[in-house]
Structure formats: C-alpha cells, structure tokens
Design a protein around this motif. Structure first.
Motif, PDB file in Angstrom:
ATOM      1  N   GLN A 147       0.569   1.941  -2.826  1.00  0.00           N
ATOM      2  CA  GLN A 147       1.868   2.273  -2.234  1.00  0.00           C
ATOM      3  C   GLN A 147       3.018   1.786  -3.113  1.00  0.00           C
ATOM      4  O   GLN A 147       4.151   2.216  -2.962  1.00  0.00           O
ATOM      5  N   ALA A 148       2.719   0.853  -4.031  1.00  0.00           N
ATOM      6  CA  ALA A 148       3.758   0.311  -4.910  1.00  0.00           C
ATOM      7  C   ALA A 148       3.918   1.136  -6.190  1.00  0.00           C
ATOM      8  O   ALA A 148       4.751   0.819  -7.032  1.00  0.00           O
ATOM      9  N   GLU A 149       3.104   2.181  -6.335  1.00  0.00           N
ATOM     10  CA  GLU A 149       3.172   3.026  -7.526  1.00  0.00           C
ATOM     11  C   GLU A 149       4.602   3.525  -7.751  1.00  0.00           C
ATOM     12  O   GLU A 149       5.221   4.122  -6.863  1.00  0.00           O
TER      13      GLU A 149
ATOM     14  N   LEU B  54      10.438  -4.654  -1.779  1.00  0.00           N
ATOM     15  CA  LEU B  54       9.832  -3.412  -2.275  1.00  0.00           C
ATOM     16  C   LEU B  54      10.928  -2.359  -2.209  1.00  0.00           C
ATOM     17  O   LEU B  54      11.377  -2.007  -1.112  1.00  0.00           O
TER      18      LEU B  54
ATOM     19  N   VAL C 134      13.645  -3.483   0.012  1.00  0.00           N
ATOM     20  CA  VAL C 134      13.336  -3.743   1.424  1.00  0.00           C
ATOM     21  C   VAL C 134      12.412  -4.958   1.527  1.00  0.00           C
ATOM     22  O   VAL C 134      11.411  -5.038   0.817  1.00  0.00           O
ATOM     23  N   LEU C 135      12.774  -5.883   2.407  1.00  0.00           N
ATOM     24  CA  LEU C 135      11.962  -7.092   2.599  1.00  0.00           C
ATOM     25  C   LEU C 135      10.641  -6.729   3.276  1.00  0.00           C
ATOM     26  O   LEU C 135      10.641  -6.147   4.370  1.00  0.00           O
ATOM     27  N   VAL C 136       9.537  -7.092   2.633  1.00  0.00           N
ATOM     28  CA  VAL C 136       8.216  -6.767   3.194  1.00  0.00           C
ATOM     29  C   VAL C 136       7.268  -7.939   2.974  1.00  0.00           C
ATOM     30  O   VAL C 136       7.513  -8.808   2.142  1.00  0.00           O
ATOM     31  N   CYS C 137       6.174  -7.932   3.725  1.00  0.00           N
ATOM     32  CA  CYS C 137       5.057  -8.841   3.441  1.00  0.00           C
ATOM     33  C   CYS C 137       4.187  -8.140   2.419  1.00  0.00           C
ATOM     34  O   CYS C 137       3.609  -7.083   2.714  1.00  0.00           O
TER      35      CYS C 137
ATOM     36  N   LEU D  65       0.697  -6.802   3.208  1.00  0.00           N
ATOM     37  CA  LEU D  65       0.516  -5.605   4.035  1.00  0.00           C
ATOM     38  C   LEU D  65       0.874  -4.323   3.285  1.00  0.00           C
ATOM     39  O   LEU D  65       0.913  -3.246   3.878  1.00  0.00           O
ATOM     40  N   VAL D  66       1.179  -4.457   1.988  1.00  0.00           N
ATOM     41  CA  VAL D  66       1.453  -3.273   1.175  1.00  0.00           C
ATOM     42  C   VAL D  66       0.200  -2.983   0.364  1.00  0.00           C
ATOM     43  O   VAL D  66      -0.301  -3.853  -0.358  1.00  0.00           O
TER      44      VAL D  66
ATOM     45  N   ARG E 210       7.277   1.954  -7.811  1.00  0.00           N
ATOM     46  CA  ARG E 210       8.317   1.247  -7.051  1.00  0.00           C
ATOM     47  C   ARG E 210       8.822   0.021  -7.820  1.00  0.00           C
ATOM     48  O   ARG E 210       8.201  -0.447  -8.760  1.00  0.00           O
TER      49      ARG E 210
ATOM     50  N   SER F  31       6.510 -12.854   1.237  1.00  0.00           N
ATOM     51  CA  SER F  31       7.632 -11.907   1.307  1.00  0.00           C
ATOM     52  C   SER F  31       8.180 -11.560  -0.072  1.00  0.00           C
ATOM     53  O   SER F  31       8.433 -12.448  -0.893  1.00  0.00           O
TER      54      SER F  31
END
Lengths: 289, 153
Positions: free
Chosen positions: B66-68, B52, B55-58, B61-62, B70, B49
């Motif tokens: 998608q993190a570009e 991002l 926002v709390l995410v695993c 699973l990203v 961020r 965890s």
C-alpha cells in the motif's frame, strides 16, 4: 501469497471474479492484525486504496451515496452535518491513527456486532451496494449483516458503497467501554428521530449476534410521543416512559458474556444508554436544533 | 516483490518484500529505521506512528504494497535536517521521556496535532494522543511537552 493492486473499480471486480479467495484490504485495521499475528494467510491480497470510486461520496436521488473507502476521519470532517449519528459513532472509533485509515466499508466487511458504524446505518434504513462482474445489488443493511463476522457478500462480490438519507432530525450514538478511546464497544446504541414523519429508529450494538433494531421499544415511544402530542408541544418525555423505553430495549437485547462484559451487565447498560440517548436526542428536538 | 517509495525525502527500491508484511517491518528490518517502534502490531499503542502521504497512521497496519509510490515520514525525518524538531526539543526539556519506547510515536502524533491545531486545549491534546500509550510517565510530562511545543510554535 500474491499482492494485487487494481487501479479502478472494474479491474477490482475482474480480479475478484478471477480470484474469489482474494482478501480485500483498505485501511488494514482489521486485516493487518490478522496478518501480523499469523492468523490469516490469504493466497491473494487485493489492495483497494487505489480505486477512486471507493473514496467518493455524493447525493443520488435524495440520498447520500458514500464510497466504502471513505475513512472515519473524512466522515467526521465532511459529513457531520448530513450524517451526525454516523459522524458521532465514527468519533468513538479507535484513535486518530485508526480513524485516518479505517472505513465504514471495512466495518461492513468485518460485520462485527460491535462495529460502531453499523447502528447508525440500521436506524437510517441504509442499503449496502455490492457489485461483481455480474452486476450490482443493493441490500438493506439489516439483511447484509448475517451474523457475527458474517455478511451477505457472494464470493465474487465487493462492497462499493452504502446509501442512506441525510439526517431528518436529531441523531445520537453512545457506547460503553473502559475509556474514551481505543474501545471496542461493550455495548452501544444508535438512535435517529424523524420529526417530519413522526418516526424514530433505535439500534442496539454489541449485545447480540448482529446489531439489531429494537422495534418494540420504537413502537412504544412512537405511541408515547403520538398520544401525548409531544411532537407538537415539544414538551419533555416523562420519566416513567423513559424507564419503560429502557426496559423494552434491554428486553430486546440478546447479549452474551465475554471478555468485555457479562450478559447481565450489557442488558443493564443498554437500558441506561437507551434512556440517555433518547433524552439527548429529544432535548435537541425541543431546542429546535 | 519490489517496493518503491520515498522515506524521509529519499527514494528507495526494496527487493524481496513479502506480500503480507507491514510498512513497519519494511522501515525497521529492511531500511534500518528503528525509530518507529514495534510493540502491539494491532494499532493499539501508536508507537509505530508515521506519516503516509501526510496522514498520521500506524505503520503496523499499513500493508507494504500500500506504500508503493507513497511518501513516508518517520520520526527520523520529522526535523527535516540534523537538529531536533521543536516538538522533540519540548519533549527533552519537559522530561516527557522515561523508557523512551512510546516517544517516537508520540513525537509524530504531536507533530500532526500541532500542524492541524497549533493551539490545542487540554481536551484536544488528550483526544489527539489517545492512540499513543505510555506505561511510564503517567502522561503529565507528555502533556507539558505538548503545551510547551504549542507555546513556542
């Protein structure tokens, strides 16, 4: 592998037209599992998280139009008054981390019979809005979901949104699983009452190749409510009618045995769920909530 | 491909990222941030965890891309400095750690819970941490740690 990141809907459709093999990804809660375990190696991955159109929701001609990329967390926070059944189902999805990423659009794309968002869409007669560079189609959800992990998308199409009326009465959703979180439904049941139209919808999840409406059970209970004048009197639904309702729902189920449960267990469980969920929804109606 | 993002307040440009790799892989194998743990790789255990864009995410699973652009905060950045964050102190004091594998994810998930809900009920704690598995503690001391952190906040 190629990675593409359209910044608006038009660009996304153009990419999909040029690369029909492109695998769309939004919350990643299904697609990343396939990638992490080496089960899938798509030639093109198309990230849709930058497409603003997918993250919007609003009203359109008396219905709600919800972007395919609205997360479960947002449905719970922003739409629980208007779509209580869908919000309830969303609360049963995964964990906070999963609900922060996962979307109803993903549930539709994956088209799993266990998709928690699907029964609430079925009972409200939702439509799925899909688009390609050729145009837009709106497909009833029951026609959109074609089979286990199969849907009606053509190779150049993407899911844009879903449309459904705001709740017209009490709505409920329940599912069976070994714990309260992180559970893929062994079986599930969604129900919506529409007191104004004297209608109701019942949908079974995870007990057939797709979710499906239990129409005979719906017809039976509609008759019970009508004949007994229960909509007017708001009195209780009798035990024998509830039991018969459960039997009819169980009779409609077409479950298989798999790792999550046997067909026999599922058939039994949907009958129990059906009785419970109808009782809860009817209690809400009786109390005028 | 090249990935640009901010991790724990620092800007990174990372070259040679595979298009199909997860943010978790980037954090651990490319940036050497081993706090976020790699266990289930399917969003079941919560040990990876991170935040991002708040926002709390695993992170498993990203998708990296998608993190570009961020902002990511991992357990290493949660205190914002050298010392421990009060949530981390509470875990130490309550003894909410055995093998330690689930701890980073639980710290980040608890941090998120207390930010959104500073005084959670036990039911709310259980629901908020339902996506973080611990196979050692039986969770009692973890619940103690969350209560302790909430009391002090």
């Amino acid at each position: 592998m190629e990675f593409m990141q359209p910044l608006d809907w038009e660009e996304a459709l153009e990419i999909k037209a040029a690369h029909p093999e492109a695998r769309p990804i939004f919350g990643g809660t299904d697609v990343m599992v396939e990638l992490n375990f080496g089960r899938e190696r798509p030639e093109v991955l198309m990230d849709l998280t930058r497409v603003p159109e997918l993250r919007e929701w609003g009203e359109e001609d008396g219905r709600l139009r919800v972007g395919a990329g609205v997360t479960y967390t947002r449905i719970i926070e922003e739409l629980k008054e208007r779509l209580p059944g869908l919000a309830m189902a969303s609360r049963t999805v995964g964990s906070p981390q999963i609900r922060n990423r996962g979307t109803v659009g993903g549930n539709l794309g994956t088209a799993s019979p266990a998709g928690d968002a699907l029964p609430p869409l079925y009972v409200s007669g939702a439509e799925v809005e899909v688009a390609s560079v050729r145009g837009v189609r709106r497909i009833p959800v029951e026609e959109f979901v074609r089979g286990p992990k199969r849907n009606a998308l053509r190779e150049d199409e993407l899911i844009l949104s879903f449309l459904l009326p705001g709740a017209r009465g009490p709505q409920q959703y329940a599912k069976i699983g070994p714990r309260n979180a992180m559970v893929i439904a062994v079986c599930s049941l969604g129900l919506a009452l529409d007191p104004e139209r004297r209608e109701l919808g019942v949908c079974i999840g995870s007990a057939g190749p797709t979710p499906f409406r239990a129409r005979e059970a719906e017809g039976f209970i509609r008759g019970v409510l009508e004949e007994g004048g229960l909509w007017e009197s708001r009195s209780e639904i009798g035990e024998s009618a509830l039991a018969r309702f459960g039997e009819l729902v169980a009779g409609a189920a077409r479950p298989i045995s798999d790792v999550r449960g046997t067909a026999e267990y599922r058939r039994h469980a949907v009958a129990v769920l059906a009785r419970r969920v109808l009782r809860w929804a009817w209690e809400e109606y009786r109390e005028g909530r | 491909m090249r990935l640009s993002c901010e991790v724990n307040g620092e800007r990174y440009q990372i070259d040679g990222v595979w298009e199909g790799e997860s943010l978790l892989y980037v954090l651990r194998e490319r940036l050497g941030l081993y706090g976020s743990k790699n266990a289930c790789e399917q969003g079941e255990c919560g040990s990876c965890s991170v935040y991002l864009d708040g926002v709390l995410v695993c992170s498993c699973l990203v998708l990296a891309g998608q993190a570009e652009g961020r902002r990511i905060v991992t357990v290493e950045g949660i205190s914002g400095g050298e010392g421990l964050h009060p949530v981390q102190e509470a875990f130490v004091e309550a003894g909410a750690v055995q093998c330690g594998f689930c701890t980073p994810g639980l710290i980040v998930a608890t941090h998120d819970l207390l930010f959104r809900n500073p005084h959670p009920t036990d039911a709310e704690i259980r629901e908020a941490l339902a996506g973080n598995l611990c196979r050692c503690t039986g969770y009692e001391k973890i619940l103690d740690a969350v209560r302790l952190a909430a009391e002090r906040a």
